[in-house]
Scaffold this active site. Structure first.
Site, mmCIF file in Angstrom:
data_model
loop_
_atom_site.group_PDB
_atom_site.id
_atom_site.type_symbol
_atom_site.label_atom_id
_atom_site.label_comp_id
_atom_site.label_asym_id
_atom_site.label_seq_id
_atom_site.Cartn_x
_atom_site.Cartn_y
_atom_site.Cartn_z
ATOM 1 N N GLU A 82 4.512 24.430 -32.576
ATOM 2 C CA GLU A 82 5.182 24.738 -33.841
ATOM 3 C C GLU A 82 4.368 24.323 -35.061
ATOM 4 O OE1 GLU A 82 7.806 26.440 -34.462
ATOM 5 O OE2 GLU A 82 8.493 26.765 -32.413
ATOM 6 N N GLU A 113 2.764 14.557 -11.921
ATOM 7 C CA GLU A 113 3.103 13.423 -12.773
ATOM 8 C C GLU A 113 2.811 12.081 -12.100
ATOM 9 O OE1 GLU A 113 7.581 12.061 -12.734
ATOM 10 O OE2 GLU A 113 7.477 14.192 -13.230
#
Length: 294
Positions: A82, A113
């Site tokens: 963004e 992860e």
């Protein structure tokens, strides 16, 4: 160790969640969500320090790099993406790195992860340097991928920030600035995409927005560095020019075109009655700050 994390504990208010009506479920979720901004507020002094590190990185030609896994990592990618249209941030100025790569945006990548060395390797692949700021995101505060990334970032003398939702988080030990937003037990036990995810999103909004303001990406409360990549943003650009200069729509449109769709330049041209070339020079001299250019 999971049972010791507040994000993994059971919420006393929702022990009968499966017996509640839809309205009751929504009401209890709403009540729990209202506690999140209060938890974030306790961390503002540390968030301020993180912003100062990011501004320093930007001023030195460095980057803001979010690193995380699962929901936390996806939130980092979202905030990074963004920044480009909102602030005309150059490509890679704000980067989100997700354990497991782009594939992990839509589905879990098994084992990613849990791999500390993968966090290090992902930062090495983008040539991390001492001018960068790395923000490690992990609601639990113990994700191996994030620990590996922060450890490597410290080795490279980059700025390091951690954002977790548990106190005394493991990743806090690896950060110059450790932000710990303790959001408590989730409505749905262990579902940290809920309150913990909301808290991380709020903190990321604060860090990226305040950092961009700190390098001149706004004038008053207007996003004057917006990138007009679609019709909505073109119209928003014109309205920003109108608001900043108190001209009508037609005049704003004319200067938007004269300034080659550069909103900051259009504002300077109108307020200082100068040419596009002069406006650009004034902005360069002022390092992008409209107020200084004026």
């Amino acid at each position: 160790m999971l049972e010791k994390l507040t994000t993994e504990q059971r919420n006393a208010s929702t022990m009968d969640l499966d017996l509640m009506s839809t309205r009751e479920i929504l009401e209890v979720m709403n009540r729990e969500d209202q506690t999140v901004p209060q938890a974030v507020a306790t961390q503002i002094p540390l968030i301020e320090k993180a912003v100062q590190l990011v501004i320093r990185s930007f001023q030195n030609g460095g980057r803001l790099i979010y690193v995380g896994a699962g929901t936390s990592g996806r939130l980092g990618v979202l905030d990074a993406v963004e920044c480009m249209p909102t602030f005309s941030a150059p490509k890679n100025m704000v980067t989100g790195i997700l354990a497991g790569g782009l594939e992990a945006l839509t589905k879990a990548v098994e084992g990613a992860e849990d791999n500390e060395s993968l966090g290090k390797d992902d930062l090495k692949s983008i040539f991390l340097n001492e001018n960068d700021t790395v923000i490690g995101l992990a609601a639990s505060g113990r994700t191996p991928y994030v620990k590996g990334a922060l450890s490597y970032a410290k080795e490279q003398k980059a700025n390091t920030v951690s954002i977790s939702c548990n106190k005394q988080a493991e990743i806090s030990q690896l950060a110059d600035v450790a932000i710990e937003v303790e959001t408590g037990p989730e409505v749905l036990t262990g579902s940290t995409r809920l309150k913990a995810g909301t808290a991380q999103k709020l903190v990321l909004n604060m860090i990226s927005t305040a950092s961009m303001i700190g390098i001149g990406k706004t004038y008053q409360n207007l996003m004057v560095d917006v990138q007009p990549t679609n019709q909505k943003l073109v119209e928003r650009s014109k309205r920003i020019i109108m608001e900043a200069t108190d001209v009508d729509y037609e005049t704003a449109s004319q200067y938007f075109e004269k300034a080659n769709h550069h909103v900051k330049a259009a504002i300077i041209m109108i307020l200082l009655k100068c040419s596009y070339e002069e406006a650009i020079k004034k902005l360069e001299k002022a390092k992008g700050f409209i107020r200084k250019a004026l």
